[in-house]
Write an enzyme that holds these catalytic residues in place. Structure first.
Site, mmCIF file in Angstrom:
data_model
loop_
_atom_site.group_PDB
_atom_site.id
_atom_site.type_symbol
_atom_site.label_atom_id
_atom_site.label_comp_id
_atom_site.label_asym_id
_atom_site.label_seq_id
_atom_site.Cartn_x
_atom_site.Cartn_y
_atom_site.Cartn_z
ATOM 1 N N ASN A 80 31.705 -17.592 90.868
ATOM 2 C CA ASN A 80 32.761 -18.613 91.562
ATOM 3 C C ASN A 80 32.500 -18.470 93.001
ATOM 4 O O ASN A 80 32.351 -19.719 94.001
ATOM 5 C CB ASN A 80 34.063 -18.156 91.203
ATOM 6 C CG ASN A 80 34.139 -17.839 89.590
ATOM 7 O OD1 ASN A 80 34.550 -16.977 89.180
ATOM 8 N ND2 ASN A 80 34.046 -19.268 88.933
ATOM 9 N N TYR A 81 32.450 -17.380 93.743
ATOM 10 C CA TYR A 81 32.231 -16.984 95.204
ATOM 11 C C TYR A 81 31.138 -17.918 95.588
ATOM 12 O O TYR A 81 31.124 -18.564 96.737
ATOM 13 C CB TYR A 81 32.402 -15.909 95.555
ATOM 14 C CG TYR A 81 33.612 -15.063 94.975
ATOM 15 C CD1 TYR A 81 34.655 -15.706 94.794
ATOM 16 C CD2 TYR A 81 33.557 -13.881 94.422
ATOM 17 C CE1 TYR A 81 35.877 -14.976 94.286
ATOM 18 C CE2 TYR A 81 34.675 -13.143 93.872
ATOM 19 C CZ TYR A 81 35.764 -13.667 93.764
ATOM 20 O OH TYR A 81 36.638 -13.178 93.033
ATOM 21 N N LYS A 115 52.046 3.091 92.501
ATOM 22 C CA LYS A 115 53.344 2.643 92.328
ATOM 23 C C LYS A 115 54.592 3.952 92.488
ATOM 24 O O LYS A 115 55.655 3.626 92.359
ATOM 25 C CB LYS A 115 53.696 2.064 90.933
ATOM 26 C CG LYS A 115 52.290 0.612 90.840
ATOM 27 C CD LYS A 115 52.786 0.048 89.382
ATOM 28 C CE LYS A 115 51.795 -1.062 89.329
ATOM 29 N NZ LYS A 115 51.900 -1.818 88.072
ATOM 30 N N ASP A 156 28.708 -10.133 95.452
ATOM 31 C CA ASP A 156 29.387 -8.687 95.388
ATOM 32 C C ASP A 156 28.938 -8.043 96.507
ATOM 33 O O ASP A 156 29.841 -7.343 97.197
ATOM 34 C CB ASP A 156 29.352 -8.191 94.173
ATOM 35 C CG ASP A 156 30.451 -8.507 92.961
ATOM 36 O OD1 ASP A 156 31.181 -9.374 93.486
ATOM 37 O OD2 ASP A 156 30.407 -8.136 91.933
ATOM 38 N N GLY A 216 38.463 -14.925 90.425
ATOM 39 C CA GLY A 216 37.207 -15.295 90.508
ATOM 40 C C GLY A 216 36.187 -14.384 90.371
ATOM 41 O O GLY A 216 36.733 -12.837 90.439
ATOM 42 N N HIS A 217 35.113 -14.604 90.216
ATOM 43 C CA HIS A 217 33.939 -13.544 90.133
ATOM 44 C C HIS A 217 33.000 -13.772 91.081
ATOM 45 O O HIS A 217 32.691 -15.056 91.792
ATOM 46 C CB HIS A 217 33.447 -13.235 88.750
ATOM 47 C CG HIS A 217 34.575 -12.542 87.912
ATOM 48 N ND1 HIS A 217 34.547 -11.032 88.033
ATOM 49 C CD2 HIS A 217 35.078 -12.615 86.948
ATOM 50 C CE1 HIS A 217 35.565 -10.557 87.373
ATOM 51 N NE2 HIS A 217 35.955 -11.392 86.644
ATOM 52 N N ASP A 218 31.948 -12.954 91.340
ATOM 53 C CA ASP A 218 30.759 -13.199 91.990
ATOM 54 C C ASP A 218 30.291 -14.689 91.928
ATOM 55 O O ASP A 218 30.082 -15.293 92.985
ATOM 56 C CB ASP A 218 29.793 -12.222 91.673
ATOM 57 C CG ASP A 218 28.377 -12.356 92.354
ATOM 58 O OD1 ASP A 218 28.173 -11.441 93.659
ATOM 59 O OD2 ASP A 218 27.675 -13.515 92.291
ATOM 60 N N ARG A 257 43.811 -7.943 95.594
ATOM 61 C CA ARG A 257 44.115 -9.410 95.850
ATOM 62 C C ARG A 257 45.129 -9.388 97.172
ATOM 63 O O ARG A 257 45.811 -8.334 97.228
ATOM 64 C CB ARG A 257 44.928 -9.983 94.499
ATOM 65 C CG ARG A 257 44.834 -11.379 94.665
ATOM 66 C CD ARG A 257 45.597 -12.120 93.823
ATOM 67 N NE ARG A 257 44.907 -11.759 92.309
ATOM 68 C CZ ARG A 257 45.146 -12.454 91.310
ATOM 69 N NH1 ARG A 257 46.210 -13.469 91.249
ATOM 70 N NH2 ARG A 257 44.504 -12.171 90.179
ATOM 71 N N ARG A 307 42.676 5.504 90.310
ATOM 72 C CA ARG A 307 44.020 5.256 89.219
ATOM 73 C C ARG A 307 43.835 5.670 87.893
ATOM 74 O O ARG A 307 43.115 5.314 87.105
ATOM 75 C CB ARG A 307 44.389 3.795 89.220
ATOM 76 C CG ARG A 307 44.673 3.107 90.699
ATOM 77 C CD ARG A 307 44.727 1.825 90.541
ATOM 78 N NE ARG A 307 43.538 1.137 90.932
ATOM 79 C CZ ARG A 307 43.342 0.081 90.900
ATOM 80 N NH1 ARG A 307 44.270 -0.870 90.807
ATOM 81 N NH2 ARG A 307 41.972 -0.749 91.217
ATOM 82 N N GLY A 346 39.983 -3.556 97.639
ATOM 83 C CA GLY A 346 39.552 -4.763 97.500
ATOM 84 C C GLY A 346 40.521 -5.549 96.744
ATOM 85 O O GLY A 346 40.072 -6.198 95.550
#
Length: 360
Positions: free
Chosen positions: A133-134, A66, A160, A129-131, A89, A37, A87
């Site tokens: 949190n998971y 977009k 991750d 979240g991040h690594d 959401r 992007r 990856g």
């Protein structure tokens, strides 16, 4: 030729596991086009995060997802691909008109690989979240760190990369094999919570047999055992001790000048005292002295090397575990017979038109 030399994959640029998965698939020989992007696309730019290591072996194709014209050309690219990995959401690809149904209409055999922290479904699917949190919710984090202190965040290789990217790659490869037979692709839903939970299978098996406690630092493989942990040496550096089996433990205590009577292995009430004894002994010599002392024995004692030191270790040099291509970086893994290839550097960017021409 590498194993995936006839496979074409589209990677939607991102952070963490999708970038690592793209690197692994490219290392295995797939032709991977990384849709990046640009600054004008109104979204995050990830080109500086992966750099020449995580972005090796595949060209970037700047797109504005977009822009309806770019969306249409991306869909045309996907019509000639074997798989995609993304990856975002849940729901983002669908809103872009590039969800599984739209892509399957253009290419029924395409494998649609999705990697998120929480998965495509469930109450937390739309949560950020991040690594950390998971792996917290999967129960993996709780076992890491010292007793009576908060769990210590591990490097993001656990969530991750281990629980995420590796399971995404496994799922994509399995679905590619199936698609060659059936002509139909699959959606691969790889969640870091699911993957990191699966990585703890051994400890669930231990717990079911009453061999694992929820108290950190009280178990065989979490630093509770004095013969499976790290120790500080005289120079402030560390050694890792992994003498689990009795014969390896015997070599360890022999090298430390101890007898089985002085240091019984599985006298768990005595483990704190044995910890202290081992700590005192390892503190009497420098790390590399201990490494040389135990070299050639079965004591399972290794120096804890820094990232800068690891490429210079004789074993890593002999196997070419690290290479210098622009920067020092890990080489290919796993290895295949008949192959002695090095990682390919990051090639020049391609335009969307150039990418389409290449795949026509």
């Amino acid at each position: 030729m590498k194993p995936l030399s006839d496979v074409r994959i589209i990677e939607f640029d991102g952070l963490g596991p999708v970038t690592f998965a793209g690197m692994l698939l490219a290392d295995l020989g797939a032709e991977v086009l990384r849709l990046s992007r640009g600054a004008g696309a109104g979204a995050a730019v990830f080109s500086d995060v992966g750099g020449e290591v995580l972005h090796r072996a595949r060209a970037a194709v700047p797109v504005n997802l977009k822009d309806p014209a770019d969306q249409a050309r991306v869909l045309e690219l996907l019509a000639g691909a074997d798989a995609l990995i993304e990856g975002f959401r849940p729901g983002v690809m669908e809103r872009l008109g590039l969800g599984p149904e739209a892509v399957a209409a253009a290419n029924p055999r395409l494998v649609f690989g999705r990697i998120t922290g929480w998965g495509q479904s469930g109450p937390l699917a739309q949560s950020v979240g991040h690594d950390l949190n998971y792996i917290a919710v999967s129960g993996t984090l709780h076992g890491m760190g010292e007793p009576d202190r908060p769990p210590r965040p591990p490097l993001n290789v656990v969530g991750d990369y281990g629980g995420g990217a590796m399971f995404l790659v496994t799922g994509v490869l399995a679905a590619l094999v199936e698609a060659k037979t059936t002509g139909r692709g699959r959606v691969v839903d790889a969640a870091m919570t699911d993957g990191s939970a699966l990585l703890t299978s051994l400890f669930h098996a231990f717990a079911a047999r009453g061999l694992w406690s929820d108290r950190r630092g009280a178990n065989l493989l979490d630093g509770g055992a004095p013969f499976y942990r790290c120790f500080t040496c005289r120079d402030g550096k560390y050694v890792a001790v992994g003498a689990l089996e009795p014969q390896f433990y015997a070599a360890l205590i022999a090298g430390l000048g101890l007898t089985a009577e002085e240091a019984p292995q599985f006298d768990m009430p005595n483990w704190p005292a044995l910890h202290a004894l081992f700590e005192a002994l390892f503190a009497t010599r420098d790390r590399d002295d201990w490494a040389a002392h135990f070299e050639g024995t079965d004591a399972c004692v290794s120096p804890v090397l820094t990232l800068a030191e690891a490429p210079h270790h004789p074993h890593n040099r002999a196997r070419k575990t690290f290479v210098e291509q622009g920067v020092v970086q890990p080489s290919l893994a796993p290895r295949f017979s008949g192959e002695d290839a090095l990682p390919e550097p990051q090639p020049a960017d391609l335009s969307l038109d150039e990418a389409l021409a290449r795949w026509r």
